[in-house]
Design a protein around this motif. Structure first.
Motif, mmCIF file in Angstrom:
data_model
loop_
_atom_site.group_PDB
_atom_site.id
_atom_site.type_symbol
_atom_site.label_atom_id
_atom_site.label_comp_id
_atom_site.label_asym_id
_atom_site.label_seq_id
_atom_site.Cartn_x
_atom_site.Cartn_y
_atom_site.Cartn_z
ATOM 1 N N MET A 155 -42.040 14.397 -11.882
ATOM 2 C CA MET A 155 -42.066 14.016 -13.292
ATOM 3 C C MET A 155 -42.297 12.522 -13.459
ATOM 4 O O MET A 155 -43.092 12.086 -14.316
ATOM 5 C CB MET A 155 -40.762 14.446 -13.964
ATOM 6 N N GLN A 156 -41.609 11.717 -12.654
ATOM 7 C CA GLN A 156 -41.804 10.271 -12.749
ATOM 8 C C GLN A 156 -43.245 9.882 -12.433
ATOM 9 O O GLN A 156 -43.836 9.057 -13.121
ATOM 10 C CB GLN A 156 -40.855 9.561 -11.783
ATOM 11 N N ASP A 157 -43.784 10.463 -11.393
ATOM 12 C CA ASP A 157 -45.153 10.157 -10.992
ATOM 13 C C ASP A 157 -46.134 10.583 -12.075
ATOM 14 O O ASP A 157 -47.084 9.851 -12.408
ATOM 15 C CB ASP A 157 -45.476 10.852 -9.671
ATOM 16 N N GLY A 158 -45.912 11.763 -12.640
ATOM 17 C CA GLY A 158 -46.780 12.237 -13.715
ATOM 18 C C GLY A 158 -46.738 11.321 -14.925
ATOM 19 O O GLY A 158 -47.783 10.970 -15.495
ATOM 20 N N TYR B 66 -41.681 27.798 -17.925
ATOM 21 C CA TYR B 66 -41.018 26.650 -18.537
ATOM 22 C C TYR B 66 -41.910 25.423 -18.405
ATOM 23 O O TYR B 66 -42.542 25.212 -17.363
ATOM 24 C CB TYR B 66 -39.707 26.337 -17.814
ATOM 25 N N VAL B 67 -41.942 24.580 -19.435
ATOM 26 C CA VAL B 67 -42.664 23.310 -19.351
ATOM 27 C C VAL B 67 -41.767 22.180 -19.850
ATOM 28 O O VAL B 67 -40.991 22.350 -20.789
ATOM 29 C CB VAL B 67 -43.988 23.328 -20.147
ATOM 30 N N VAL B 68 -41.882 21.026 -19.189
ATOM 31 C CA VAL B 68 -41.104 19.843 -19.538
ATOM 32 C C VAL B 68 -42.044 18.827 -20.189
ATOM 33 O O VAL B 68 -43.121 18.529 -19.661
ATOM 34 C CB VAL B 68 -40.442 19.226 -18.292
ATOM 35 N N ASP B 69 -41.631 18.300 -21.331
ATOM 36 C CA ASP B 69 -42.404 17.289 -22.052
ATOM 37 C C ASP B 69 -42.202 15.934 -21.382
ATOM 38 O O ASP B 69 -41.088 15.391 -21.367
ATOM 39 C CB ASP B 69 -41.939 17.250 -23.507
ATOM 40 N N LEU B 70 -43.282 15.365 -20.837
ATOM 41 C CA LEU B 70 -43.203 14.090 -20.138
ATOM 42 C C LEU B 70 -43.545 12.892 -21.013
ATOM 43 O O LEU B 70 -43.575 11.767 -20.515
ATOM 44 C CB LEU B 70 -44.147 14.098 -18.924
ATOM 45 N N THR B 71 -43.806 13.116 -22.288
ATOM 46 C CA THR B 71 -44.251 12.018 -23.144
ATOM 47 C C THR B 71 -43.080 11.151 -23.632
ATOM 48 O O THR B 71 -43.309 10.089 -24.212
ATOM 49 C CB THR B 71 -45.022 12.551 -24.362
ATOM 50 N N ARG B 72 -41.855 11.584 -23.388
ATOM 51 C CA ARG B 72 -40.693 10.804 -23.807
ATOM 52 C C ARG B 72 -40.463 9.612 -22.872
ATOM 53 O O ARG B 72 -40.974 9.579 -21.756
ATOM 54 C CB ARG B 72 -39.446 11.695 -23.806
ATOM 55 N N GLU B 73 -39.681 8.652 -23.343
ATOM 56 C CA GLU B 73 -39.263 7.559 -22.473
ATOM 57 C C GLU B 73 -38.467 8.130 -21.305
ATOM 58 O O GLU B 73 -37.792 9.157 -21.431
ATOM 59 C CB GLU B 73 -38.396 6.560 -23.248
ATOM 60 N N GLU B 74 -38.536 7.461 -20.161
ATOM 61 C CA GLU B 74 -37.910 8.006 -18.955
ATOM 62 C C GLU B 74 -36.415 8.239 -19.142
ATOM 63 O O GLU B 74 -35.886 9.287 -18.728
ATOM 64 C CB GLU B 74 -38.154 7.070 -17.778
ATOM 65 N N ASP B 75 -35.708 7.302 -19.775
ATOM 66 C CA ASP B 75 -34.270 7.481 -19.986
ATOM 67 C C ASP B 75 -33.990 8.665 -20.904
ATOM 68 O O ASP B 75 -33.032 9.429 -20.687
ATOM 69 C CB ASP B 75 -33.659 6.207 -20.580
ATOM 70 N N ASP B 76 -34.816 8.830 -21.945
ATOM 71 C CA ASP B 76 -34.629 9.971 -22.844
ATOM 72 C C ASP B 76 -34.883 11.282 -22.120
ATOM 73 O O ASP B 76 -34.169 12.277 -22.348
ATOM 74 C CB ASP B 76 -35.575 9.851 -24.044
ATOM 75 N N ARG C 16 -48.671 8.118 -14.549
ATOM 76 C CA ARG C 16 -50.123 8.253 -14.582
ATOM 77 C C ARG C 16 -50.627 8.899 -15.869
ATOM 78 O O ARG C 16 -51.755 9.363 -15.944
ATOM 79 C CB ARG C 16 -50.591 9.037 -13.344
ATOM 80 N N GLY C 17 -49.766 8.936 -16.880
ATOM 81 C CA GLY C 17 -50.193 9.357 -18.210
ATOM 82 C C GLY C 17 -50.231 10.849 -18.450
ATOM 83 O O GLY C 17 -50.799 11.296 -19.453
ATOM 84 N N LEU C 18 -49.626 11.650 -17.558
ATOM 85 C CA LEU C 18 -49.586 13.095 -17.792
ATOM 86 C C LEU C 18 -48.557 13.419 -18.868
ATOM 87 O O LEU C 18 -47.611 12.663 -19.094
ATOM 88 C CB LEU C 18 -49.250 13.836 -16.494
#
Length: 336
Positions: free
Chosen positions: A280-283, A152-162, A286-288
């Motif tokens: 996830m927040q840390d990633g 499983y992978v989580v997309d981190l490019t979304r806004e934090e609230d989304d 830092r632009g991950l």
């Protein structure tokens, strides 16, 4: 023009990490320093294969030779270290049309297979690919048993609230409603890596499951890796270690390598939800772009991982043996 496959020369090795960085299949554990640490702790001989079309690199394939009971075996990655992905990584193929890309990739893989057969002649081989390795047919055509596996992978490019709103209701509640003053999450160093490793080992052994990953491997991998990171996220309550996650970070991805196991500490906290959210927040900060939960093949654990609304991705487990494959494989307990 043919593809020349050989063991990497000293000149090739100086450029190796650059090749890893440029390849879509490249991971932290493909890096030269990481490969040497794997070989050392697996008791294996590393053969860093590389292929060229003229002067242009087309692929790398690190393979590990292990001799046991007079039997030669080949792995990528080696067993017992729980390295999630390795196998071949390709270069300079993205702009090619499908026919030429397949032809070049096939000739590189054929050269690797020929080198392995001629130089090592293994009785058993096992390869586990990266998720960006999309085409297992070259192995199938070499009579490997091809088994798809999943993560499983989580997309981190979304806004934090989304991102948070995409989680299940219980995950959102656990994250939002836990008092920030009740715990502390930090990114530590060698001592925290030791704590997480020990907790994971104890948890596995309490369930009667072997856990053979040496703590020295974890520590040395963190020390030697050139461009990646082994980041230990730990949660403490009143100064006491409760739980942690070791994250493998490379490129635009961080991965949930070890940890996140059920804690024996008597605390009323959603420890793992908080830890995963902190990674996830840390990633994101830092632009991950991606959080790989590393594994989606265990039904019991999948229920937890799926609440982060991840995408399913495929990688491959590839096995080949000329005789007694299962007997030889059983010498190693597990390759994961």
């Amino acid at each position: 023009m043919s593809i020349d496959v050989r063991v990497a020369t000293d000149d090739d090795l100086e450029k190796w990490n650059g090749y890893v960085e440029r390849s879509p299949q490249g991971t932290l554990c493909h890096e030269l320093e990481a490969l040497r640490v794997q070989a050392d702790h697996a008791g294996a001989t590393l053969h860093p294969l590389i292929g060229f079309k003229g002067q242009e690199p087309v692929g790398i394939f690190p393979v590990f030779e292990i001799k046991k009971q007079f039997v030669t075996t080949v792995f990528s990655p080696p067993p017992h270290l729980r390295v999630p992905y390795l196998g071949p990584a390709f270069l300079n193929m993205g702009k090619l049309k499908q026919r030429k890309r397949e032809s070049r990739r096939q000739r590189f893989m054929d050269g690797c297979f020929e080198w392995i057969e001629t130089e090592l002649n293994p009785k058993y081989s096992h390869v586990r690919t990266a998720t960006a390795f999309a085409d297992a047919r070259p192995f199938k055509w070499q009579a490997y048993d091809v088994s798809p596996e999943y993560t499983y992978v989580v997309d981190l490019t979304r806004e934090e609230d989304d991102l948070l709103m995409s989680f299940s209701s219980d995950a959102r509640s656990n994250i939002r409603n836990t008092d920030d003053d009740a715990y502390e999450i930090t990114v530590g160093g060698p001592e925290e890596r030791r704590l997480i490793h020990e907790q994971v080992k104890n948890r596995y052994e309490s369930q009667g499951i072997s856990f053979d990953v040496p703590v020295g491997f974890v520590l040395e991998l963190a020390e030697q890796t050139a461009n990646g990171h082994v980041r230990p996220y730990t949660l403490h309550v009143d100064g006491e270690f409760v739980g942690g996650i070791l994250a493998l970070e490379y490129g635009d991805t961080t991965g949930r390598w070890m940890g996140g196991v059920r804690t024996d500490a008597d605390v009323d906290l959603p420890t793992n939800d908080l830890l995963d959210w902190a990674v996830m927040q840390d990633g994101r900060a830092r632009g991950l772009e991606t959080y790989d939960l590393i594994g989606a093949d265990t039904r019991r654990i999948n229920r937890y991982k799926a609440k982060f609304n991840p995408e399913l991705r495929t990688y491959y487990s590839l096995e080949h043996g000329t005789w007694g494959m299962q007997t030889i494989a059983s010498l190693y307990d597990s390759v994961k």
